[in-house]
Motif scaffolding. Structure first.
Motif, short mmCIF file in Angstrom:
data_model
loop_
_atom_site.label_atom_id
_atom_site.label_comp_id
_atom_site.label_asym_id
_atom_site.label_seq_id
_atom_site.Cartn_x
_atom_site.Cartn_y
_atom_site.Cartn_z
N ALA A 72 -7.46 14.54 0.21
CA ALA A 72 -7.49 13.31 -0.60
C ALA A 72 -8.96 13.21 -1.00
CB ALA A 72 -7.03 12.10 0.19
N ALA A 94 -10.12 8.31 2.38
CA ALA A 94 -10.74 8.87 1.18
C ALA A 94 -11.27 7.75 0.28
CB ALA A 94 -9.73 9.72 0.41
N LEU A 95 -10.53 6.64 0.20
CA LEU A 95 -11.03 5.49 -0.58
C LEU A 95 -12.32 4.96 0.04
CD1 LEU A 95 -7.62 3.75 -1.37
CD2 LEU A 95 -9.21 4.70 -3.06
N GLU A 110 0.82 -1.22 0.00
CA GLU A 110 0.00 0.00 0.00
C GLU A 110 0.85 1.28 0.00
OE1 GLU A 110 -3.92 -1.89 2.25
OE2 GLU A 110 -2.57 -0.63 3.42
N LEU A 146 -6.16 -1.70 5.06
CA LEU A 146 -7.38 -1.50 4.27
C LEU A 146 -7.58 -2.63 3.27
CD1 LEU A 146 -9.77 0.11 3.20
CD2 LEU A 146 -8.18 1.58 1.95
N ASN A 168 -1.51 7.09 2.13
CA ASN A 168 -1.30 7.53 3.50
C ASN A 168 -2.67 7.53 4.18
OD1 ASN A 168 -2.57 9.87 2.54
ND2 ASN A 168 -0.60 10.80 2.02
N ALA A 228 -5.59 9.12 2.50
CA ALA A 228 -5.93 8.39 1.27
C ALA A 228 -6.76 7.14 1.58
CB ALA A 228 -4.67 8.00 0.51
N TYR A 229 -6.42 6.41 2.64
CA TYR A 229 -7.20 5.21 2.97
C TYR A 229 -8.64 5.59 3.28
CZ TYR A 229 -2.47 3.37 3.56
OH TYR A 229 -1.16 3.05 3.35
#
Ligand SMILES: [Zn+2]
Lengths: 379, 121
Positions: free
Chosen positions: A197, A145-146, A133, A241, A139, A142-143
């Motif tokens: 993000a 945000a996904l 990852e 994640l 970061n 980002a996790y």
């Protein structure tokens, strides 16, 4: 026999240069001991959270020496944002087993002013998988945000649905002394804030803060302000994640374990403290806990459900998003606030007639979950 | 137990492919390396090279990077046709709900998986 929460301490959070991590821990510990009405030498056990600014092999010993304690038992714990409640859960077990009389649980960090933003983001990126990852450029924002992207798409929602949550947290913080951000914001402000993000923007994210928090967990009440730790529950189903099972992160499991131990249902709970590192964190948690139907967190918040007089008064201190986030202490502030509500000491923001509170924290990417049920004694 | 040295190399070892693990006892599939199946506890597992296509379920445009001044990056989660969800870079324009297919881009000394809309190919 249930353990008791006899004292809580919470400093102001914000950019407050000067004290280092152990000094914030000492400040919070002083507040908690004074609140419990205990002398330092009555503490026989110390449990300390990690500091990302000053990582150490032996954080509890460092703290105990500096504060001036010689406890019989001392150890540090690391389960990310869930560490504070996990320390409380372990403290309660030690007390219930008669292995401890008064446990001091403490965390504090100069996370805002003690390191650069890049250093902070890099340390926290350890939450991701080092080979699968992190090399992608991922970061923590980002996790999440996904997760936010998947949530909005799967429920057919736009980003304004999540923006309701930080707006509510800010409204709470505007009425709470010590909160890092108190100026009210609107959904439009959230949507116009700097992209971090996408779909998450600056106001969807908690800040980093300087501050500390502490609890005292005791075998017997130290005053009529002591609260019963009626139940605790945990779940640890993944770290990364890429191993998360959607809709079954462990949040619901931890909560059900805590409720079952306390012998209560959601119908009995009057006030909530739910981890809110990002807008999406709070939405996913309240939905997996079963408080709010899937995809409806924003709609419930807009209708006032998380307000002081709503069905689910939540994070009435402003949460991580507005009270602030100094690491382990950030997830402890929710419990301090719920304890203050249950003692009926919250003044103008008091939740009327509350007897039972639920606090939930997660660490990592919804990886480590701890739920705690607190109750007014004799209720 | 799967001896790590005997495992099929994937993109993290420089081979342009996604490798999944299948539990021989219960059929559970997963992506990240694990010694035991978390559903049934078995260590009797087989490896499977993924076909590399699936459904895009999430996309983010990451502006805050760990290195100061680094360019923003697009990331995605793709639910592979074999089941597991895989994280990768994304080409601009990929959106949740799209069919996506992986390719492998050079990055530093190695490779990274990057997903593109299937009908763009
Ligand atoms: Zn299995």
């Amino acid at each position: 026999m249930s353990a008791l929460l006899s004292g809580v301490g919470l400093t102001a959070f914000g950019k407050q240069p000067g004290p280092d991590s152990v000094e914030w821990q000492c400040a919070a510990a002083d507040l908690a001991l004074a609140d419990a009405g205990l002398d330092p030498l009555e503490i026989d056990t110390v449990i300390t959270g990690y500091s990302t600014v000053s990582p150490h092999l032996m954080p509890a010993n460092v703290f105990a020496e500096r504060f001036g304690l010689r406890p019989a038992t001392a150890f540090g714990m690391n389960v990310g944002g869930a560490t504070g409640l996990a320390m409380l859960a372990n403290a309660a077990r030690l007390v219930e087993a008669k292995s401890a009389t008064h446990v001091l649980v403490v965390a504090g960090e100069n996370r805002a002013t003690g390191q650069s933003r890049e250093a902070s983001t890099r340390t926290l990126a350890q939450v991701g998988h080092p080979t699968y990852e992190v090399p992608l450029g991922a970061n923590i924002p980002a996790y999440y945000a996904l997760l936010a992207s998947q949530y909005l798409w799967s429920h057919g929602l736009g980003p304004e649905a999540l923006a309701e949550l930080p707006v509510q947290m800010r409204a709470h913080a505007s009425r709470r002394l010590g909160a890092q951000f108190q100026k009210p914001i609107t959904v439009a402000d959230v949507l116009a804030s700097k992209p971090i993000a996408e779909p998450l923007r600056l106001l969807d994210c908690c800040p980093v803060s300087d501050g500390g928090a502490a609890f005292v967990i005791s075998r017997a009440a130290t005053s009529d302000r002591s609260l019963t730790i009626a139940g605790t529950g945990q779940a640890h189903r993944h770290q990364h994640l890429s191993a998360l099972e959607p809709g079954s992160t462990g949040a619901g499991t931890a909560a059900q374990r805590a409720l079952a131990e306390a012998d209560v249902t959601w119908e009995d709970v009057d006030v909530f403290g739910i981890y809110d590192s990002f807008s999406i964190t709070l939405a996913l948690l309240v939905e997996e806990l079963g408080l709010v139907p899937p995809g409806r967190a924003g709609a419930y918040v807009r209708a006032g459900a998380f307000e002081v007089d709503g069905r689910f008064p939540t994070n009435t201190h402003g949460g991580l998003m507005s009270y602030g986030h100094c690491g382990v202490g950030g997830g402890m502030a929710h419990l301090v606030e719920v304890a203050t509500q249950l003692r009926h000491e919250r003044g103008a923001s008091q939740v009327a007639g509350c007897d039972v509170g639920y606090v939930h924290a997660d660490g990592g990417v919804l990886s480590a979950h701890v739920g705690v049920v607190l109750r007014r004694r004799g209720r | 137990m799967r001896a790590p040295a005997a495992a099929l190399r994937d993109w993290t070892g420089g081979e342009p492919r996604l490798v999944l693990t299948v539990c021989a006892r219960c059929g559970n599939h997963w992506y990240l390396p694990r010694e035991h199946c978390p559903v049934c506890g078995s260590d009797d597992t087989d490896e499977l090279v993924a076909a590399g296509a699936g459904l895009c379920v999430a996309v983010t445009h990451v502006h805050v990077t760990t290195e100061a001044g680094a360019a923003p990056v697009w990331l995605t989660l793709v639910e592979l046709d074999e089941g597991p969800v895989v994280m990768g870079r994304a080409s601009e324009g990929l959106a949740p709900g799209d069919r996506a297919r992986v390719s492998f881009l050079p990055d530093g000394d190695g490779l990274v998986p990057s997903f593109t809309r299937e009908d763009d190919r």
